[in-house]
Design a protein around this motif. Structure first.
Motif, PDB file in Angstrom:
ATOM      1  N   ILE A   7      34.531  53.334  42.761  1.00 26.72           N
ATOM      2  CA  ILE A   7      33.381  52.434  42.661  1.00 26.72           C
ATOM      3  C   ILE A   7      33.606  51.226  41.750  1.00 26.72           C
ATOM      4  O   ILE A   7      32.746  50.359  41.660  1.00 26.72           O
ATOM      5  N   LYS A   8      34.766  51.141  41.092  1.00 26.99           N
ATOM      6  CA  LYS A   8      34.993  50.011  40.184  1.00 26.99           C
ATOM      7  C   LYS A   8      35.141  48.683  40.925  1.00 26.99           C
ATOM      8  O   LYS A   8      34.995  47.620  40.320  1.00 26.99           O
ATOM      9  N   GLY A   9      35.427  48.715  42.204  1.00 23.28           N
ATOM     10  CA  GLY A   9      35.439  47.488  42.981  1.00 23.28           C
ATOM     11  C   GLY A   9      34.049  46.943  43.211  1.00 23.28           C
ATOM     12  O   GLY A   9      33.886  45.781  43.601  1.00 23.28           O
TER      13      GLY A   9
ATOM     14  N   PHE B  88      35.580  61.018  43.366  1.00 20.86           N
ATOM     15  CA  PHE B  88      35.372  59.695  42.804  1.00 20.86           C
ATOM     16  C   PHE B  88      36.560  59.430  41.895  1.00 20.86           C
ATOM     17  O   PHE B  88      36.654  59.978  40.798  1.00 20.86           O
ATOM     18  N   ALA B  89      37.480  58.610  42.381  1.00 22.40           N
ATOM     19  CA  ALA B  89      38.700  58.313  41.641  1.00 22.40           C
ATOM     20  C   ALA B  89      38.398  57.473  40.413  1.00 22.40           C
ATOM     21  O   ALA B  89      37.403  56.746  40.368  1.00 22.40           O
ATOM     22  N   HIS B  90      39.288  57.534  39.439  1.00 25.45           N
ATOM     23  CA  HIS B  90      39.169  56.604  38.310  1.00 25.45           C
ATOM     24  C   HIS B  90      39.365  55.186  38.844  1.00 25.45           C
ATOM     25  O   HIS B  90      38.632  54.280  38.480  1.00 25.45           O
ATOM     26  N   GLY B  91      40.371  54.999  39.681  1.00 26.02           N
ATOM     27  CA  GLY B  91      40.510  53.796  40.501  1.00 26.02           C
ATOM     28  C   GLY B  91      40.276  52.476  39.798  1.00 26.02           C
ATOM     29  O   GLY B  91      39.403  51.710  40.190  1.00 26.02           O
ATOM     30  N   THR B  92      41.115  52.157  38.801  1.00 26.80           N
ATOM     31  CA  THR B  92      40.915  50.929  38.037  1.00 26.80           C
ATOM     32  C   THR B  92      41.388  49.679  38.776  1.00 26.80           C
ATOM     33  O   THR B  92      41.062  48.564  38.372  1.00 26.80           O
ATOM     34  N   GLY B  93      42.180  49.853  39.822  1.00 26.29           N
ATOM     35  CA  GLY B  93      42.763  48.702  40.494  1.00 26.29           C
ATOM     36  C   GLY B  93      44.041  48.226  39.831  1.00 26.29           C
ATOM     37  O   GLY B  93      44.608  47.210  40.241  1.00 26.29           O
ATOM     38  N   SER B  94      44.535  48.947  38.829  1.00 26.92           N
ATOM     39  CA  SER B  94      45.819  48.603  38.209  1.00 26.92           C
ATOM     40  C   SER B  94      46.950  49.244  39.012  1.00 26.92           C
ATOM     41  O   SER B  94      46.758  50.261  39.684  1.00 26.92           O
TER      42      SER B  94
ATOM     43  N   THR C 282      40.784  37.350  40.478  1.00 23.99           N
ATOM     44  CA  THR C 282      40.554  38.270  41.601  1.00 23.99           C
ATOM     45  C   THR C 282      39.937  39.548  41.056  1.00 23.99           C
ATOM     46  O   THR C 282      40.314  40.020  39.982  1.00 23.99           O
ATOM     47  N   ARG C 283      38.989  40.105  41.791  1.00 24.68           N
ATOM     48  CA  ARG C 283      38.267  41.279  41.318  1.00 24.68           C
ATOM     49  C   ARG C 283      39.107  42.549  41.474  1.00 24.68           C
ATOM     50  O   ARG C 283      40.132  42.557  42.167  1.00 24.68           O
ATOM     51  N   CYS C 284      38.648  43.594  40.855  1.00 25.78           N
ATOM     52  CA  CYS C 284      39.258  44.914  40.994  1.00 25.78           C
ATOM     53  C   CYS C 284      39.246  45.352  42.454  1.00 25.78           C
ATOM     54  O   CYS C 284      38.207  45.305  43.121  1.00 25.78           O
ATOM     55  N   MET C 285      40.394  45.775  42.966  1.00 21.65           N
ATOM     56  CA  MET C 285      40.519  46.238  44.355  1.00 21.65           C
ATOM     57  C   MET C 285      41.263  47.571  44.360  1.00 21.65           C
ATOM     58  O   MET C 285      42.468  47.632  44.621  1.00 21.65           O
ATOM     59  N   PRO C 286      40.570  48.673  44.055  1.00 25.42           N
ATOM     60  CA  PRO C 286      41.238  49.968  43.930  1.00 25.42           C
ATOM     61  C   PRO C 286      41.991  50.378  45.192  1.00 25.42           C
ATOM     62  O   PRO C 286      41.477  50.265  46.295  1.00 25.42           O
ATOM     63  N   PHE C 287      43.245  50.807  44.986  1.00 30.33           N
ATOM     64  CA  PHE C 287      44.098  51.356  46.042  1.00 30.33           C
ATOM     65  C   PHE C 287      44.472  50.347  47.131  1.00 30.33           C
ATOM     66  O   PHE C 287      44.968  50.735  48.180  1.00 30.33           O
ATOM     67  N   ALA C 288      44.247  49.069  46.872  1.00 31.66           N
ATOM     68  CA  ALA C 288      44.692  48.039  47.810  1.00 31.66           C
ATOM     69  C   ALA C 288      46.150  47.690  47.515  1.00 31.66           C
ATOM     70  O   ALA C 288      46.565  47.632  46.355  1.00 31.66           O
TER      71      ALA C 288
END
Length: 396
Positions: free
Chosen positions: A318-320, A289-295, A208-214
């Protein structure tokens, strides 16, 4: 506090999984379009199907056609990416390699993994040391300096995934101090087998791909590429140049508390330092623009700070779309910040609105217009407690 010497971004360049150039990058960001592919397993126990972001082959060939003959003869991905992005940024700024303004320019490139493909080829017996051209991380900056025609100060910063923003911070301080009046600065990282093996062993990559803040986020999506900015002091601006932004802060802190996990207090301290350096309050930040790694850990820390301190700011990650460019992550965010200021438009995070966890004011679906846009913040954090935040202000 901020120096009285204004420093402007006059040119930007990027190569990423979206392709070569800012036009392809911006198109994919605004469309929330991702081009991730399955990564080949690198050891017998590695699960198949993990997703990653790779620079497309046509973009790589385009970059190779434009970089120096020295780099073409012994191509190393980091140098190819960084040179291409630097040359695009120069053209965008209306400058030409080797011209007088660039002869003493500062060149600073941030990277996490340096010439990873050269080192890994050497270790695996795919190329000899002579065939790779070596794997010193400094060689990236040296190659960029040669490509742009600079004989001025040049150095490489390595602060994990905060590296590019740290490079911007170093360059900003030197420009304000009068060491130079022009800088070519950014970040790059190539695909690294070491990274993929490490992420796989930590079970942080998968199908599954990176999904920041999901709420259902699970995986990081490793990626590659480079982003570069041309910075000029007010005195170095030429008639007709149209800056994207003034850079008003580039704050750096280090938590030194845990090798991988972010520290909430340390990250919050970096936010406060950035605002103090910019001479503004959190209410004056329009876009982040968050770091937002999806971790799980990173997004929880960032999301909590956004909800408490930046309730009115439009947040995007934007990492998603392009994945995690590692040492170039902050550079990709910086290029996106400048394009947002130019177009007065915030690209969406590539998740559905119904998936957003908590009360983060996250942009999803379609790009969000911000007519009165003035300040954009760009976050980049990395392993080892490295934190770096840049703040850009509208130049118009």
């Amino acid at each position: 506090m901020r120096s009285s010497t204004p420093v402007f971004v006059t040119g930007i360049g990027i190569i990423s999984p979206a392709g070569a150039g800012t036009a392809a990058f911006w198109d994919d960001l605004c469309a929330g379009r991702h081009r991730f592919t399955e990564l080949a397993p690198l050891y017998p126990g590695m699960k198949p199907g993990a997703l990653g972001g790779r620079v497309p082959e046509d973009a790589r060939k385009l970059a190779l056609d434009q970089v120096s003959a020295r780099t073409r003869d012994r191509p190393r991905s980091a140098s190819v990416f960084a040179e291409y992005a630097a040359l695009e940024a120069l053209r965008d700024a209306g400058l030409a390699p080797g011209e007088e303004l660039l002869r003493d320019a500062l060149v600073c490139i941030g990277t996490s993994d340096g010439q990873a493909d050269a080192l890994e080829d050497l270790v695996a017996g795919r190329r000899t040391a002579a065939e790779t051209g070596g794997f010193s991380s400094y060689s990236i900056t040296d190659d960029v300096a040669a490509a742009v025609g600079s004989r001025g100060p040049s150095f490489t910063t390595q602060s994990t995934c905060a590296s590019a923003n740290v490079a911007v911070s170093c360059a900003l301080e030197m420009l304000r101090a009068g060491v130079a009046d022009t800088a070519v600065v950014g970040g790059c990282d190539p695909y690294s087998e070491k990274n993929i093996i490490g992420f796989s062993s930590l079970q942080t990559i998968g199908g599954t791909r990176c999904m920041p803040f999901a709420a259902g986020r699970r995986h990081v999506t490793p990626s590659e590429g480079a982003g570069v900015l041309v910075l000029q002091t007010a005195d170095a601006l030429r008639p007709g140049q149209r800056p994207y932004a003034e850079i008003v802060a580039a704050a750096v802190t280090n938590d030194a508390r845990h090798p991988t996990a972010p520290d909430r207090d340390g990250v919050a301290a970096c936010h406060r330092r950035a605002l103090a350096e910019a001479g503004i309050t959190a209410d004056e930040i329009d876009v982040i623009f968050a770091h937002g790694t999806g971790s799980r850990a990173n997004d929880a820390v960032e999301g909590g700070i956004f909800t408490e301190s930046y309730p009115r700011a439009a947040i995007t990650a934007i990492k998603g779309t392009v994945g995690h460019l590692m040492g170039a992550a902050g550079a990709a965010g910086a290029v996106a910040s400048c394009l947002t200021l130019r177009h007065r438009l915030v690209p969406p995070t590539a998740i559905d609105a119904a998936e957003v966890e908590g009360d983060v004011n996250l942009v999803t679906g379609a790009p969000r217009p911000v007519p009165g846009l003035r300040h954009v913040q760009n976050n980049a954090f990395g392993f080892g407690g490295n934190n770096a935040i840049c703040v850009f202000r509208s130049a118009s």
